[in-house]
Design a protein around this motif. Structure first.
Motif, short mmCIF file in Angstrom:
data_model
loop_
_atom_site.label_atom_id
_atom_site.label_comp_id
_atom_site.label_asym_id
_atom_site.label_seq_id
_atom_site.Cartn_x
_atom_site.Cartn_y
_atom_site.Cartn_z
N GLU A 157 -27.38 15.56 11.88
CA GLU A 157 -27.23 15.58 13.80
C GLU A 157 -28.22 16.16 14.14
O GLU A 157 -28.55 15.19 15.08
CB GLU A 157 -25.94 16.41 13.86
N LEU A 158 -28.77 17.64 14.10
CA LEU A 158 -29.70 17.62 14.83
C LEU A 158 -31.65 16.67 14.62
O LEU A 158 -31.51 16.69 16.31
CB LEU A 158 -30.26 18.98 14.76
N PRO A 159 -31.72 16.49 13.80
CA PRO A 159 -33.11 15.50 14.12
C PRO A 159 -32.54 14.09 14.37
O PRO A 159 -33.81 13.98 15.23
CB PRO A 159 -32.95 14.80 11.89
N HIS B 154 -30.86 13.99 17.43
CA HIS B 154 -31.08 14.56 18.19
C HIS B 154 -31.47 14.86 19.07
O HIS B 154 -32.84 14.69 19.88
CB HIS B 154 -29.76 15.38 19.19
N VAL B 155 -33.03 15.13 18.35
CA VAL B 155 -34.25 15.57 18.55
C VAL B 155 -35.02 14.69 19.00
O VAL B 155 -35.92 14.57 19.49
CB VAL B 155 -34.96 16.49 17.04
N THR C 117 -25.02 25.65 21.38
CA THR C 117 -26.46 25.67 20.44
C THR C 117 -27.14 24.37 20.12
O THR C 117 -28.55 24.81 19.51
CB THR C 117 -25.23 25.74 19.32
N ASP D 113 -31.34 24.40 19.89
CA ASP D 113 -32.24 23.90 18.39
C ASP D 113 -32.88 22.84 18.84
O ASP D 113 -33.66 22.72 18.36
CB ASP D 113 -31.26 23.91 17.23
N GLU E 182 -36.21 24.38 20.71
CA GLU E 182 -36.95 24.92 19.69
C GLU E 182 -38.02 23.64 19.16
O GLU E 182 -38.89 24.08 19.07
CB GLU E 182 -35.74 25.68 18.62
N ALA E 183 -37.07 22.94 18.46
CA ALA E 183 -38.05 21.39 17.56
C ALA E 183 -38.61 20.56 18.56
O ALA E 183 -39.58 20.57 18.13
CB ALA E 183 -36.49 20.93 17.08
N GLU F 294 -42.25 21.95 19.17
CA GLU F 294 -42.84 21.78 17.88
C GLU F 294 -44.12 20.76 18.32
O GLU F 294 -45.43 20.44 17.75
CB GLU F 294 -42.34 21.04 16.74
#
Lengths: 210, 303
Positions: free
Chosen positions: B58-60, B62-63, B104, B108, B111-112, B115
């Motif tokens: 999920e997160l990767p 969307h990032v 959230t 998140d 934060e990613a 980088e």
């Protein structure tokens, strides 16, 4: 202890809870009212029949059929057409739930290893995140050679006419094999994705511990 | 200054030598006529497409999309993002929706992104090119530029899935969207509103991984176009275009059919109707040549 044994131990007889906590959009599963519109709207279920169409998978999850759900090829038949999502009377994000269960089965090593769409899905993600952009030639070649060199050549030959048509129309570039399109800040992309995986892993672990 | 300006997200398949490079060429010609300025988001990356799900999480996922938002905000502040590809548009819109609804996920993602030295302050609007045409310009404005109507050409409007579901174009129905038929009429051609396969799935990525399943669906899409007397099919989606066009030979072998129908982008029809050459419309990019359009594109323009 394997990834699968760890979660299986933790959730024991509560497969629904496992899906709710570990699968993207998994908390929607209990909302299914078994009307079957998703199964009737699915193009691949209509053409070639899933082993277990979405409606059935939702009921199997509630019935605790853990092994059967996680090892089936069914979810991998999803074409991401979103027909089930727009037709579901209870607004379940079915496409995302199917992707979520498939991803989870893959993550804990339960997904059928040589299922072609599972293989292609992983290949696609690696291909596009490697340089930040898809390399269409390497993507196709990677799929053809999935079952070894000899089968790869056979598959390549079977696709010859299609590939030649695309090359002639300048929509497939053989030079992509030696590089191809890419992003400039590949380092930034790699570290950003690494961080994203770390965060996601820790959130899933926290849910399991909590 | 151009009448309309957007941050442009062309997507992987639009790149030079890639499977939808003819789409991009025709979009560029179309936008020139319509005075629409597209500025490419510098160093944009792949949206991950829907098929990346096995590894994407999920997160990767969307990032990955959020990086494009951040680059757009940094380099083209205040501009809406326009995608020509259905999958790019859907992927980016989905990320926009999820990040907007989850603090959230947003935290998140930020934060990613750090980088990569990037951040998001404002969530951009994500538009599909057909939304820009219909909503920002409108049919009257689009029709004004027609100087070479595609008279007597019957065209099946194949909308497909991802331009239509789950988001779709505002005011259109999921089961029977009519904007593509209206665009066909707008360029002076004959539409087929009763074409019942207009929102059938082409099989998407399964055309690669499990071709027999996808080709069964493509067969229905093409067969119905023929049954309605269509001379060509038009679509707004790069994967629909490729899948419906390039496998017709294999389908003929598999089913004993004699399919040989050109599959075009709306932008190609518009460029020809706007007086552009076959080259401007990238007609040389068709695997199944659109002879009728080539003939029309060679004709003088009515002014």
């Amino acid at each position: 202890m394997s990834a699968n044994t760890a979660v299986a131990d933790k959730y024991r007889n509560n497969f629904l809870k496992e899906i709710e906590e570990q699968v993207e959009m998994g908390d929607w599963v209990k909302m299914c009212m078994q009307c079957g519109v998703c199964s009737g709207s699915c193009p691949t279920n209509f053409q070639s029949a899933w082993e277990h169409p979405p409606q059935e998978i939702f009921m199997m999850i509630r019935a605790g059929k853990r092994e059967e759900v996680l090892t089936t090829t069914s979810m991998w038949n999803c074409t991401s057409c979103y027909n089930c999502i727009v037709r579901c009377p209870r607004k379940l994000p079915i496409t995302h739930i199917m992707h979520g269960i498939a991803e989870y089965a893959h993550r804990i090593g339960m997904a059928p290893k040589m299922q072609p769409t599972r293989f292609f899905s992983g290949l696609f993600w690696k291909n596009c995140t490697h340089t930040g952009r898809v390399n269409e030639l390497k993507l196709s070649m990677g799929l053809y050679f999935k079952d070894g060199f000899v089968q790869g050549i056979k598959n390549g030959m079977a696709m010859q006419a299609v590939a030649l048509g695309l090359v002639k129309a300048r929509r497939l570039n053989v030079m992509e094999l030696f590089g191809g399109h890419k992003c400039k800040d590949q380092k930034g992309i790699q570290s950003m994705l690494k961080k994203a995986y770390e965060i996601e892993r820790s959130r899933k672990a926290a849910r399991m511990a909590g | 200054m151009a009448k309309h300006e957007y941050a442009f997200y062309p997507g992987c398949s639009s790149q030079k030598g890639a499977s939808a490079s003819n789409y991009l060429t025709s979009v560029e010609s179309m936008c020139k006529t319509l005075d629409v300025k597209l500025t490419e988001i510098p160093d944009w990356n792949c949206c991950g497409a829907s098929i990346g799900y096995a590894e994407a999480g999920e997160l990767p996922r969307h990032v990955l999309n959020a990086r494009n938002f951040a680059l757009s905000e940094k380099n083209l502040p205040g501009q809406e993002i326009v995608a020509t590809c259905a999958a790019c548009w859907l992927g980016a819109r989905e990320t926009r929706e999820r990040l907007t609804h989850s603090d959230t996920l947003m935290a998140d993602t930020r934060e990613a992104l750090k980088e990569a030295g990037l951040t998001i302050n404002e969530m951009p609007e994500i538009r599909h090119m057909v939304e820009v045409l219909i909503e920002d310009l409108g049919f009257d404005e689009m029709a004004k530029h027609v100087v070479r109507p595609l008279e007597g050409v019957k065209i099946a409007g194949y909308v497909g899935c991802q331009t239509n579901r789950p988001f779709g174009v505002a005011g259109e129905s999921f089961e029977n969207p009519v904007y593509l038929d209206k665009m066909v009429e707008m360029v002076g051609a004959e539409s087929i509103p009763e074409y019942e396969q207009k929102v059938t799935c082409c099989g998407g990525a399964l055309a690669f991984s499990e071709p027999e399943k996808a080709q069964a669906q493509i067969k229905d899409i093409v067969e119905s176009a023929y049954d309605h007397g269509a001379e060509m099919i038009v679509t707004p989606c790069p994967l629909c275009q490729a899948n419906v066009e390039i496998y017709q030979g294999q389908i003929n072998k598999r089913y004993g059919t004699k399919f040989d129908i050109p599959v075009m982008y709306y932008s190609q029809l518009m460029v020809v109707a706007y007086g552009g050459s076959a080259k401007d419309a990238a007609l040389n990019g068709q695997v199944i040549k659109a002879r009728r359009l080539e003939e029309i594109a060679a004709k003088p323009v009515k002014r």
